[in-house]
Design an enzyme around this catalytic site. Sequence first.
Site, PDB file in Angstrom:
ATOM      1  N   ASN A   1      30.769  50.132  55.489  1.00  0.00           N
ATOM      2  CA  ASN A   1      30.833  48.939  54.653  1.00  0.00           C
ATOM      3  C   ASN A   1      29.474  48.550  54.083  1.00  0.00           C
ATOM      4  O   ASN A   1      28.433  48.840  54.655  1.00  0.00           O
ATOM      5  CB  ASN A   1      31.487  47.772  55.404  1.00  0.00           C
ATOM      6  CG  ASN A   1      30.757  47.472  56.681  1.00  0.00           C
ATOM      7  OD1 ASN A   1      30.084  48.335  57.226  1.00  0.00           O
ATOM      8  ND2 ASN A   1      30.865  46.246  57.148  1.00  0.00           N
TER       9      ASN A   1
ATOM     10  N   LYS B   1      32.217  52.515  38.988  1.00  0.00           N
ATOM     11  CA  LYS B   1      32.991  51.811  40.010  1.00  0.00           C
ATOM     12  C   LYS B   1      32.792  50.296  39.890  1.00  0.00           C
ATOM     13  O   LYS B   1      33.750  49.518  39.870  1.00  0.00           O
ATOM     14  CB  LYS B   1      32.566  52.303  41.398  1.00  0.00           C
ATOM     15  CG  LYS B   1      33.107  51.484  42.548  1.00  0.00           C
ATOM     16  CD  LYS B   1      34.604  51.604  42.688  1.00  0.00           C
ATOM     17  CE  LYS B   1      35.111  50.589  43.678  1.00  0.00           C
ATOM     18  NZ  LYS B   1      36.508  50.745  44.018  1.00  0.00           N
TER      19      LYS B   1
ATOM     20  N   PHE C   1      35.623  44.594  35.219  1.00  0.00           N
ATOM     21  CA  PHE C   1      36.586  44.427  34.122  1.00  0.00           C
ATOM     22  C   PHE C   1      37.923  43.882  34.637  1.00  0.00           C
ATOM     23  O   PHE C   1      38.528  43.013  34.008  1.00  0.00           O
ATOM     24  CB  PHE C   1      36.822  45.762  33.401  1.00  0.00           C
ATOM     25  CG  PHE C   1      35.908  45.987  32.229  1.00  0.00           C
ATOM     26  CD1 PHE C   1      34.535  46.068  32.416  1.00  0.00           C
ATOM     27  CD2 PHE C   1      36.403  46.112  30.940  1.00  0.00           C
ATOM     28  CE1 PHE C   1      33.670  46.274  31.348  1.00  0.00           C
ATOM     29  CE2 PHE C   1      35.556  46.311  29.864  1.00  0.00           C
ATOM     30  CZ  PHE C   1      34.193  46.395  30.057  1.00  0.00           C
TER      31      PHE C   1
ATOM     32  N   CYS D   1      36.503  43.325  47.378  1.00  0.00           N
ATOM     33  CA  CYS D   1      35.723  44.072  46.377  1.00  0.00           C
ATOM     34  C   CYS D   1      35.256  43.261  45.181  1.00  0.00           C
ATOM     35  O   CYS D   1      34.091  43.318  44.810  1.00  0.00           O
ATOM     36  CB  CYS D   1      36.544  45.240  45.869  1.00  0.00           C
ATOM     37  SG  CYS D   1      36.997  46.371  47.172  1.00  0.00           S
TER      38      CYS D   1
HETATM   39  N1  UPG Z   1      45.125  39.302  40.985  1.00  0.00           N
HETATM   40  C1  UPG Z   1      45.534  38.235  40.218  1.00  0.00           C
HETATM   41  N2  UPG Z   1      46.160  38.467  39.017  1.00  0.00           N
HETATM   42  C2  UPG Z   1      46.386  39.725  38.557  1.00  0.00           C
HETATM   43  C3  UPG Z   1      45.986  40.819  39.352  1.00  0.00           C
HETATM   44  C4  UPG Z   1      45.341  40.582  40.557  1.00  0.00           C
HETATM   45  O1  UPG Z   1      45.342  37.083  40.581  1.00  0.00           O
HETATM   46  O2  UPG Z   1      46.946  39.861  37.457  1.00  0.00           O
HETATM   47  C5  UPG Z   1      44.420  39.080  42.266  1.00  0.00           C
HETATM   48  C6  UPG Z   1      45.164  39.569  43.479  1.00  0.00           C
HETATM   49  O3  UPG Z   1      46.104  38.645  43.936  1.00  0.00           O
HETATM   50  C7  UPG Z   1      44.032  39.767  44.463  1.00  0.00           C
HETATM   51  C8  UPG Z   1      42.875  40.236  43.583  1.00  0.00           C
HETATM   52  O4  UPG Z   1      43.234  39.846  42.265  1.00  0.00           O
HETATM   53  O5  UPG Z   1      43.690  38.555  45.090  1.00  0.00           O
HETATM   54  C9  UPG Z   1      42.595  41.722  43.672  1.00  0.00           C
HETATM   55  O6  UPG Z   1      43.790  42.471  43.525  1.00  0.00           O
HETATM   56  P1  UPG Z   1      43.823  44.083  43.558  1.00  0.00           P
HETATM   57  O7  UPG Z   1      42.917  44.625  42.549  1.00  0.00           O
HETATM   58  O8  UPG Z   1      45.242  44.465  43.473  1.00  0.00           O
HETATM   59  O9  UPG Z   1      43.328  44.376  45.036  1.00  0.00           O
HETATM   60  P2  UPG Z   1      42.211  45.260  45.755  1.00  0.00           P
HETATM   61  O10 UPG Z   1      42.883  45.964  46.850  1.00  0.00           O
HETATM   62  O11 UPG Z   1      41.070  44.338  46.069  1.00  0.00           O
HETATM   63  O12 UPG Z   1      41.733  46.404  44.727  1.00  0.00           O
HETATM   64  C10 UPG Z   1      40.593  46.284  43.883  1.00  0.00           C
HETATM   65  C11 UPG Z   1      40.776  47.284  42.719  1.00  0.00           C
HETATM   66  C12 UPG Z   1      40.737  48.723  43.260  1.00  0.00           C
HETATM   67  C13 UPG Z   1      39.450  48.932  44.051  1.00  0.00           C
HETATM   68  C14 UPG Z   1      39.365  47.897  45.160  1.00  0.00           C
HETATM   69  C15 UPG Z   1      38.093  48.006  45.967  1.00  0.00           C
HETATM   70  O13 UPG Z   1      42.019  47.035  42.056  1.00  0.00           O
HETATM   71  O14 UPG Z   1      40.804  49.662  42.191  1.00  0.00           O
HETATM   72  O15 UPG Z   1      39.409  50.240  44.620  1.00  0.00           O
HETATM   73  O16 UPG Z   1      39.404  46.581  44.593  1.00  0.00           O
HETATM   74  O17 UPG Z   1      36.963  48.186  45.161  1.00  0.00           O
END
Ligand code: UPG
EC number: 1.1.1.22
Length: 462
Positions: A91, A220, A226, A276
Amino acid sequence: MIKNICCIGAGYVGGPTMAVIAQKCPHIKVTVVDLNEKRIAAWNDKDVNNIPIYEPGLSDVVAEARGRNLFFSTEVDKAIDEADMIFISVNTPTKTYGVGKGMAADLKYIELCARQIARVAKNDKIVVEKSTLPVRTAQAIKDILDHTGNGVNFQILSNPEFLAEGTAIEDLFAPDRVLIGGDTTTEGQKAIQALVDIYANWVPKDKILTTNVWSSELSKLTANAFLAQRVSSINAMSELCEKTGADVNEVARAIGMDSRIGPKFLKASVGFGGSCFQKDILNLVYIAKTYGLNEVADYWEQVIIMNDHQKRRFAKNIISTLYNTVSGKKIAFLGWAFKKDTNDTRESAAIYVADDLLSEQANIAVFDPKVEEKQVYFDLDYLETRKSEANKSGLVVVDNPYEACKNAHAIAVLTEWDEFATYDWQKIYDGMLKPAFVFDGRNLLNKAALEKIGFVYQAIGS
Ligand code: UPG
């Protein structure tokens, strides 16, 4: 040809990624090492359902490969010594001290890994950065490895992980792309090819992208920046929608049909969380500032500022709607995880909303299908807003949603768990104090149906 892989770090990225590599490449021995004995013991648990990470499909993959060519161990030196390729997947939290506190990534664990590899390695190795790192970290790793004085050659690759929690196995099986960055030298290109060959066992060649190391590292951070920026952008519009009579869901659909914008990541919410987004953007901001690029830094920092605002204003709205006081009032929280289908709570909006409401002396009852009580208290205590005892007396965690809502003044939906929409909402309504308020931080529930029952329903952005 790579025959033996070691991965340092058995966490959310290292565990699932290595399990899938092992499953898809039975000819390669994969050993995942970690200093944390408890975590390794859990990965080795006879009952594959007890592995330390909950991800749909993961236990099947582990069941198939474990003991065949997938191993979990605490013998770090031995695994490093035997490996041709070493993934670093430890981490990189945001620094909590010193220069860059609260912004820069703490590379302590990465450096320790590099030093350990330098100490142990007796033959040439390829070292792969899997953790998300600031651009140019590879240089630091290389500096350490190149000064071992024992003639061992190292190649450093960057191979960032893009999997999202809750869909990790799906994402690993069919990634949008695999990104591999390496040196432009002949040896660098050879190392890149060795890693390409591993992924080519299941990923179509045209989805494996190779770049120089710096592009890969920066891509990354850029991808996460974005994605988070889209969420903050739609959340900014949600506040404007609430004032103007527009509906953010309709706006999102309307703009998402423009193929240049696309429909994904346009869901307005109480704010993004997860391990992240915030960390990577803060890191990006810090790097930009380091180079004196203040406008670049400010631009990206605004994504975080907007997200903090969105969490705060959700809590504020609850307070003002409940006649400007929540003191002594029971408020039910449906959800604590940062998104559905995971027990991960890192940076979850729920934590900050609860913190604000506790400061207003609310009584909170939390129900989350996957998050344990001790985690909820840990998250709150970590903020150090008040004493641990005060968190315990102001908030309870229950294992039944109906109990959470019983005698509550209001319900706040913080996570978009599918099951919330399937509850017996009439029964919930009957058990609540009136007027019965629902603050839907995920725009998950059916407004018309709830209003018909008698709820006062408020969504985000409409
Ligand atoms: N979220 C929203 N609205 C949207 C999409 C997401 O509020 O339209 C929120 C979601 O609820 C969450 C956060 O955004 O709280 C992040 O969601 P998501 O991206 O699905 O989760 P992670 O597992 O944190 O994944 C992100 C990237 C991934 C990367 C990872 C670690 O999507 O590609 O590998 O972070 O870096």
